[in-house]
Write an enzyme that holds these catalytic residues in place. Sequence first.
Site, PDB file in Angstrom:
ATOM      1  N   SER A  56      32.159 -41.061  45.251  1.00 12.50           N
ATOM      2  CA  SER A  56      30.393 -40.268  45.033  1.00 12.50           C
ATOM      3  C   SER A  56      29.889 -39.874  46.088  1.00 12.50           C
ATOM      4  O   SER A  56      29.278 -40.949  46.499  1.00 12.50           O
ATOM      5  CB  SER A  56      30.671 -41.081  43.662  1.00 12.50           C
ATOM      6  OG  SER A  56      29.467 -40.360  42.858  1.00 12.50           O
ATOM      7  N   LEU A 112      19.905 -40.819  44.766  1.00  9.97           N
ATOM      8  CA  LEU A 112      20.877 -40.846  43.283  1.00  9.97           C
ATOM      9  C   LEU A 112      20.238 -38.930  43.340  1.00  9.97           C
ATOM     10  O   LEU A 112      19.838 -38.608  41.966  1.00  9.97           O
ATOM     11  CB  LEU A 112      20.268 -41.709  42.509  1.00  9.97           C
ATOM     12  CG  LEU A 112      21.073 -42.747  42.945  1.00  9.97           C
ATOM     13  CD1 LEU A 112      20.525 -43.733  41.277  1.00  9.97           C
ATOM     14  CD2 LEU A 112      22.163 -42.403  42.964  1.00  9.97           C
ATOM     15  N   ASN A 158      27.383 -47.022  38.602  1.00  6.46           N
ATOM     16  CA  ASN A 158      27.082 -47.556  39.902  1.00  6.46           C
ATOM     17  C   ASN A 158      26.062 -48.691  39.813  1.00  6.46           C
ATOM     18  O   ASN A 158      25.151 -48.698  39.745  1.00  6.46           O
ATOM     19  CB  ASN A 158      26.673 -45.851  41.046  1.00  6.46           C
ATOM     20  CG  ASN A 158      25.982 -46.415  41.904  1.00  6.46           C
ATOM     21  OD1 ASN A 158      25.727 -47.757  42.272  1.00  6.46           O
ATOM     22  ND2 ASN A 158      25.578 -44.587  42.331  1.00  6.46           N
ATOM     23  N   CYS A 194      24.130 -48.472  43.857  1.00  8.75           N
ATOM     24  CA  CYS A 194      22.920 -48.023  44.963  1.00  8.75           C
ATOM     25  C   CYS A 194      21.768 -48.515  45.458  1.00  8.75           C
ATOM     26  O   CYS A 194      21.015 -49.630  45.248  1.00  8.75           O
ATOM     27  CB  CYS A 194      22.395 -46.732  44.240  1.00  8.75           C
ATOM     28  SG  CYS A 194      21.431 -46.000  44.928  1.00  8.75           S
ATOM     29  N   THR A 226      27.743 -48.775  49.987  1.00  7.45           N
ATOM     30  CA  THR A 226      27.730 -48.689  51.215  1.00  7.45           C
ATOM     31  C   THR A 226      26.036 -50.154  51.226  1.00  7.45           C
ATOM     32  O   THR A 226      25.852 -50.319  50.993  1.00  7.45           O
ATOM     33  CB  THR A 226      26.377 -47.503  51.248  1.00  7.45           C
ATOM     34  OG1 THR A 226      25.230 -48.036  50.192  1.00  7.45           O
ATOM     35  CG2 THR A 226      26.628 -46.457  51.361  1.00  7.45           C
ATOM     36  N   THR A 286      32.598 -41.115  53.273  1.00  4.91           N
ATOM     37  CA  THR A 286      31.380 -39.982  54.177  1.00  4.91           C
ATOM     38  C   THR A 286      32.426 -38.932  55.040  1.00  4.91           C
ATOM     39  O   THR A 286      31.924 -38.126  55.334  1.00  4.91           O
ATOM     40  CB  THR A 286      31.493 -41.478  55.709  1.00  4.91           C
ATOM     41  OG1 THR A 286      30.293 -41.321  54.764  1.00  4.91           O
ATOM     42  CG2 THR A 286      30.473 -40.735  56.610  1.00  4.91           C
TER      43      THR A 286
HETATM   44  C1  LIG Z   1      25.458 -38.764  51.161  1.00  4.62           C
HETATM   45  C2  LIG Z   1      26.290 -40.198  50.406  1.00  4.62           C
HETATM   46  C3  LIG Z   1      26.033 -39.387  48.892  1.00  4.62           C
HETATM   47  C4  LIG Z   1      26.378 -41.266  48.363  1.00  4.62           C
HETATM   48  N1  LIG Z   1      25.744 -41.275  46.805  1.00  4.62           N
HETATM   49  C5  LIG Z   1      26.285 -41.825  46.324  1.00  4.62           C
HETATM   50  C6  LIG Z   1      26.500 -41.182  44.046  1.00  4.62           C
HETATM   51  O1  LIG Z   1      25.489 -40.809  43.958  1.00  4.62           O
HETATM   52  N2  LIG Z   1      27.188 -42.861  43.610  1.00  4.62           N
HETATM   53  C7  LIG Z   1      27.454 -44.646  43.938  1.00  4.62           C
HETATM   54  O2  LIG Z   1      28.074 -44.416  43.739  1.00  4.62           O
HETATM   55  N3  LIG Z   1      28.090 -44.255  45.495  1.00  4.62           N
HETATM   56  C8  LIG Z   1      27.677 -43.101  46.487  1.00  4.62           C
HETATM   57  N4  LIG Z   1      27.861 -42.967  47.836  1.00  4.62           N
HETATM   58  C9  LIG Z   1      29.085 -44.179  48.167  1.00  4.62           C
HETATM   59  C10 LIG Z   1      29.506 -43.687  48.735  1.00  4.62           C
HETATM   60  O3  LIG Z   1      30.257 -43.372  47.076  1.00  4.62           O
HETATM   61  C11 LIG Z   1      30.841 -45.084  49.172  1.00  4.62           C
HETATM   62  O4  LIG Z   1      30.744 -45.809  48.140  1.00  4.62           O
HETATM   63  C12 LIG Z   1      30.746 -45.515  50.246  1.00  4.62           C
HETATM   64  O5  LIG Z   1      30.251 -43.958  51.247  1.00  4.62           O
HETATM   65  C13 LIG Z   1      31.906 -46.478  51.278  1.00  4.62           C
HETATM   66  O6  LIG Z   1      33.063 -44.855  51.808  1.00  4.62           O
HETATM   67  P1  LIG Z   1      32.396 -44.201  52.922  1.00  4.62           P
HETATM   68  O7  LIG Z   1      32.585 -45.238  54.358  1.00  4.62           O
HETATM   69  O8  LIG Z   1      34.528 -43.456  53.230  1.00  4.62           O
HETATM   70  O9  LIG Z   1      31.707 -43.047  52.579  1.00  4.62           O
HETATM   71  C14 LIG Z   1      27.115 -41.912  48.619  1.00  4.62           C
HETATM   72  C15 LIG Z   1      27.830 -42.250  50.288  1.00  4.62           C
HETATM   73  C16 LIG Z   1      27.212 -41.140  51.237  1.00  4.62           C
HETATM   74  C17 LIG Z   1      27.016 -41.289  52.105  1.00  4.62           C
END
Ligand SMILES: Cc1cc2nc3c(=O)[nH]c(=O)nc-3n(C[C@H](O)[C@H](O)[C@H](O)COP(=O)(O)O)c2cc1C
EC number: 1.3.-.-
Lengths: 307, 307, 255, 255
Positions: free
Chosen positions: A21, A73, A129, A132, A195, A268
């Site tokens: 997401s 968000l 979620n 966040c 994150t 990412t």
């Molecule tokens: C630009 C960006 C926007 C994100 N937006 C959301 C979101 O709207 N809802 C959510 O649950 N997680 C969001 N995340 C978190 C990711 O879904 C994921 O849990 C987190 O980035 C770890 O995975 P990764 O290391 O592969 O990015 C976001 C991450 C990034 C980098």
Amino acid sequence: MSILATNLPGLNLKNPIMPASGCCGFGEELGQLYDLNQLGAIMIKAATPEPKFGNPVPRVAETPDGMLNAIGLQNPGVAQIIKTKIPYLQQNFPELPIIANVAGATEADYVAVCQQIGKPHLVSAIELNISCPNVAHGGMSFGVDPQMAYELTKACVAASEVPVYVKLSPNVTNIVTIAKAIEKANPAGFTMINTLVGMRFDLTTRQPILANQTGGLSGPAILPVALHMIHQVHLACDLPIIGMGGIQKPEDILEMIIAGADAVAVGTANLIDPFICNKLIQALPATMAEYNIESIESLIQQRDKIE
Amino acid sequence: MSILATNLPGLNLKNPIMPASGCCGFGEELGQLYDLNQLGAIMIKAATPEPKFGNPVPRVAETPDGMLNAIGLQNPGVAQIIKTKIPYLQQNFPELPIIANVAGATEADYVAVCQQIGKPHLVSAIELNISCPNVAHGGMSFGVDPQMAYELTKACVAASEVPVYVKLSPNVTNIVTIAKAIEKANPAGFTMINTLVGMRFDLTTRQPILANQTGGLSGPAILPVALHMIHQVHLACDLPIIGMGGIQKPEDILEMIIAGADAVAVGTANLIDPFICNKLIQALPATMAEYNIESIESLIQQRDKIE
Amino acid sequence: MVFDDQLTVIQQKEIAVGTFEMCLAGEMAKRPIHPGQFVNIQIPEASLRRPFGIAEVNQQAGYIKIIYRVVGAGTEAMAQLALGTKLQVLGPLGHGFPIDQLPKKATVLIVSGGTGLPPLYELTRVLAARGHQLDIALGFPTKNRVFYEENMAQFGHTEVITDDGTYQNKGLITDLLDQSFSTKSYDAVYACGPRPLELAVSQRFAQHPQAYISAEARMACGIGICNACVVRTPDNGYKKVCSDGPVFHVNEVIL
Amino acid sequence: MVFDDQLTVIQQKEIAVGTFEMCLAGEMAKRPIHPGQFVNIQIPEASLRRPFGIAEVNQQAGYIKIIYRVVGAGTEAMAQLALGTKLQVLGPLGHGFPIDQLPKKATVLIVSGGTGLPPLYELTRVLAARGHQLDIALGFPTKNRVFYEENMAQFGHTEVITDDGTYQNKGLITDLLDQSFSTKSYDAVYACGPRPLELAVSQRFAQHPQAYISAEARMACGIGICNACVVRTPDNGYKKVCSDGPVFHVNEVIL
Ligand SMILES: Cc1cc2nc3c(=O)[nH]c(=O)nc-3n(C[C@H](O)[C@H](O)[C@H](O)COP(=O)(O)O)c2cc1C
Ligand SMILES: Cc1cc2nc3c(=O)[nH]c(=O)nc-3n(C[C@H](O)[C@H](O)[C@H](O)COP(=O)(O)OP(=O)(O)OC[C@H]3O[C@@H](n4cnc5c(N)ncnc54)[C@H](O)[C@@H]3O)c2cc1C
Ligand SMILES: Cc1cc2nc3c(=O)[nH]c(=O)nc-3n(C[C@H](O)[C@H](O)[C@H](O)COP(=O)(O)OP(=O)(O)OC[C@H]3O[C@@H](n4cnc5c(N)ncnc54)[C@H](O)[C@@H]3O)c2cc1C
Ligand SMILES: Cc1cc2nc3c(=O)[nH]c(=O)nc-3n(C[C@H](O)[C@H](O)[C@H](O)COP(=O)(O)O)c2cc1C
Ligand code: FES
Ligand code: FES
């Protein structure tokens, strides 16, 4: 049966790979680049009751092998998502299971969104979620308190007609305490990790780079933290896990499944290579063969037998 | 007055740079490579009441832009450290302030070590390691509980004749809660951050790479997490901070000072380049000039005025 | 369509202090590229890609050109890249400058500040080839940062201003517009440069139906999926610089 | 003394399936290096350095040689390095094989398994140059993994065994020792190879006053400051493989 298939409540996936997401919008842009029917599923951007602009810019900063984001968000609101975003995916990619990411500032917000979007004709599952780090209200504050997390989950499970997965925050002293509290509210599973909170400063202005000051750390840098927390929750709880955090290579996917995940999401990495999910799906079988892994399901079974 | 000088309780440092505990042994090896008198200070490896072998091997694993370690506080015991290790440093590097890292399994352990090593003729300060994630007893369990952290700190401050710095764990939901509790026990300052808990798995054996299963994540990967937590504690508490976590470049040092640190320690980077602290000390003035930073003290003052 | 091509560095040249011209050979040069579009380049050691305007497309010789200034770790690493290095280049991205609506032999004003020049160079080439008449205002901080004056001058009347007056006129780009480009009325205005320049151009040509700026923003994906690069619109909505822009009409977004 | 030299890759050659020989030119070649010492190499993209035995020192030509097998991400990246690449190389590290105590014209047994060979090659060269008499037992998994048989053979009587018998003898290295190297008594034994080989050698020569193995361990620093690489000693103490070893008498450590 495909060697890549994996099954979770509400999610019979042809492969374990889905974009996370916030890292794939609502599929409209990636849908121009490759056939999204190939994905295990898609986790669309957070939905809130009303449209949300999000945080001021700059919203992203680079970190060693990772990035910070404080998008906040941003989304067009649940009504618009139901009206235009989901139909786009359903029409163009009929085989693609959709997982709706649900967010809000209050419990009532979450429940309202679940009631509207949590319908089998719209989505296959919901991802709550509660983790966040980039919003002033709601978000992570629910995800770091066992009691609040339990109550919110319970209300959302009741409000939804599809399986509810709860997205856990890594910014806690003991993730098992939170997961066990949430488990009592009978969700379908966990998704993890969101994150880590981080910050960068600009040496010239001597101020935080992000307008929001803090942001969420994602990317390869957090992979070992994700693996650890997934393993802990996997050992402590009986629910399936969609793992995420730092995946960029086929090997990372297998490592995360060994740690305890039943499927994985890629965040990412999509922002750096928008074709990545497609490439990972293509590459996974060869990497499995290299490590004598017959199928994703056998890997999961063997893992669970050992423990 | 040198443009690099910085002053903290018990530590009048000619520059803000010191090797972090566990990443420089007791200085014997680095002392062969360059003149340790050049360092701001040295944080020697953890001291426990008795000699400690530590964990089984493998004790280290690689991660993207970081590493995991599970050394397990291996050390020859406080008596031996006082008898041979400190005299070596004092004789060969008389200008080098020594900071003793103190660990144990019980409060009594910590107090005993502080009583023995916390003497002005031995060391300039003590760093209470209540944040080691790699031992079954003590360590991090003290650092994640505000009440225990307070009590332990109070006992150790009473037992020591030199300033006591408390090393904070990043593996907590709210580091400010812990820091504020510790502050009440009147330590001289904080050192932060210790490592994040992480894990890696071997795809061939399908088992954790580390014999200890989990390890502490350090290196550039954790820099943004360190910056955030240092900033939080800096804003919430009045005590000085020795910052650490991911430093590898002169820019990182300045960024960490902007975030709230008054001096910095360099850990993992020593393991990759044993000359790194020396190089950073040489390079820092030019980087300061690039960003119009007159002196470390002025950077600290200007930072504190803004807030 | 967006492609992630592997391109080869076939030229690296410092054309002004800290400003480099880099030619990248490969498939991208054959893609349909509109002036004002950009690429997002994966640089070794950097975790995010870096966006750069496409400064020239040479279909025949099979390369695209970018012009970049060293401002941080990523561009510093780029300046070190050896010839022959292969880079993943995502593009062409965004929408370019609208030019198909121009009348025949239109009079066009180009306003460039510093490293805003690269996408305007490709634009200038294409507009000139189509027979339009160009007036070109170039601003730079100081003499040793001036580049591409002659390249631009071959396509139209070109004047330069430097902040410190070390080269040609002294002052801001707005001074140059007042001085030399305020009598004519233009069919279209295209600008790219630092925020103050773009603000000034936006105010000056707020009523102009064909005045466009190319905006800058911190980006991650460059293709519209992450919402890193948003700008507000006057109706309290927003646009993504990467996929809705980077070129906008001056009234379309709030800089 | 330990140095962190910048060395240049001047040769890369695949000498057996997945096994590469790499020559690194620069200052390190002029350092006093003892056979059995190793280097810790910084590889682009890897966060920790990688340790490799020094397989040859060519002072005159100004290079050192390492021989490595591709087993993971770091060695895979090494195999991709172009000639001319500069690498930070920390060394010489550890203590080498004790050889100064050997009597004149000593009879010496060298026992190598797979990529245990590299440090033994340098040892063999030096021992031969000193006039010692060498018997050499080389084990490999299979035929296409055999390397350096001839290089070793020029310095002494050399026999090879492969696990699957696809080349010369079939069986384990201990079989080869039984078969061909059990009648002579040796002044010294030097071994390096996978753990089972080193265990076998340690047992076989437990009573031998001059039997040495070169141990392997996961390392970080390579210079003794991190305690990553410890091995237990029989007196319940410990040694660091990097700085107390990597060469130990077979009774000195518990493998
Ligand atoms: C630009 C960006 C926007 C994100 N937006 C959301 C979101 O709207 N809802 C959510 O649950 N997680 C969001 N995340 C978190 C990711 O879904 C994921 O849990 C987190 O980035 C770890 O995975 P990764 O290391 O592969 O990015 C976001 C991450 C990034 C980098
Ligand atoms: C659409 C677009 C086109 C561009 N075209 C050009 C061009 O043709 N020539 C040129 O020299 N520059 C151009 N830029 C700016 C260029 O992208 C930045 O100078 C570059 O990303 C800086 O990278 P760095 O690693 O050196 O700086 P760092 O400050 O180390 O970068 C850290 C992060 O901040 C981002 N960042 C830093 N400065 C900027 C900036 N000014 N704009 C956007 N992101 C930034 C980087 O992309 C990176 O993610 C363009 C920017 C955009 C958005
Ligand atoms: C003193 C010493 C001398 C060595 N000499 C040689 C030699 O001459 N030729 C050769 O081919 N190999 C040698 N090795 C083994 C070599 O260091 C590893 O094969 C190499 O580090 C693997 O790196 P990788 O990135 O490909 O593997 P990965 O598995 O991806 O590496 C991950 C981490 O594990 C470590 N690691 C993995 N395997 C080993 C291993 N077997 N021993 C120690 N650390 C390991 C790596 O250093 C790295 O930190 C030696 C090891 C030591 C300790
Ligand atoms: C190999 C290793 C051993 C460590 N041992 C100790 C220790 O004994 N005591 C302690 O307080 N911290 C120890 N640490 C933590 C470091 O002192 C430091 O807090 C942490 O590594 C973050 O800094 P870095 O990213 O610069 O390494 C150790 C870290 C490493 C990598
Ligand atoms: S950079 Fe991701 S949406 Fe524009
Ligand atoms: S590798 Fe660090 S002590 Fe041996």
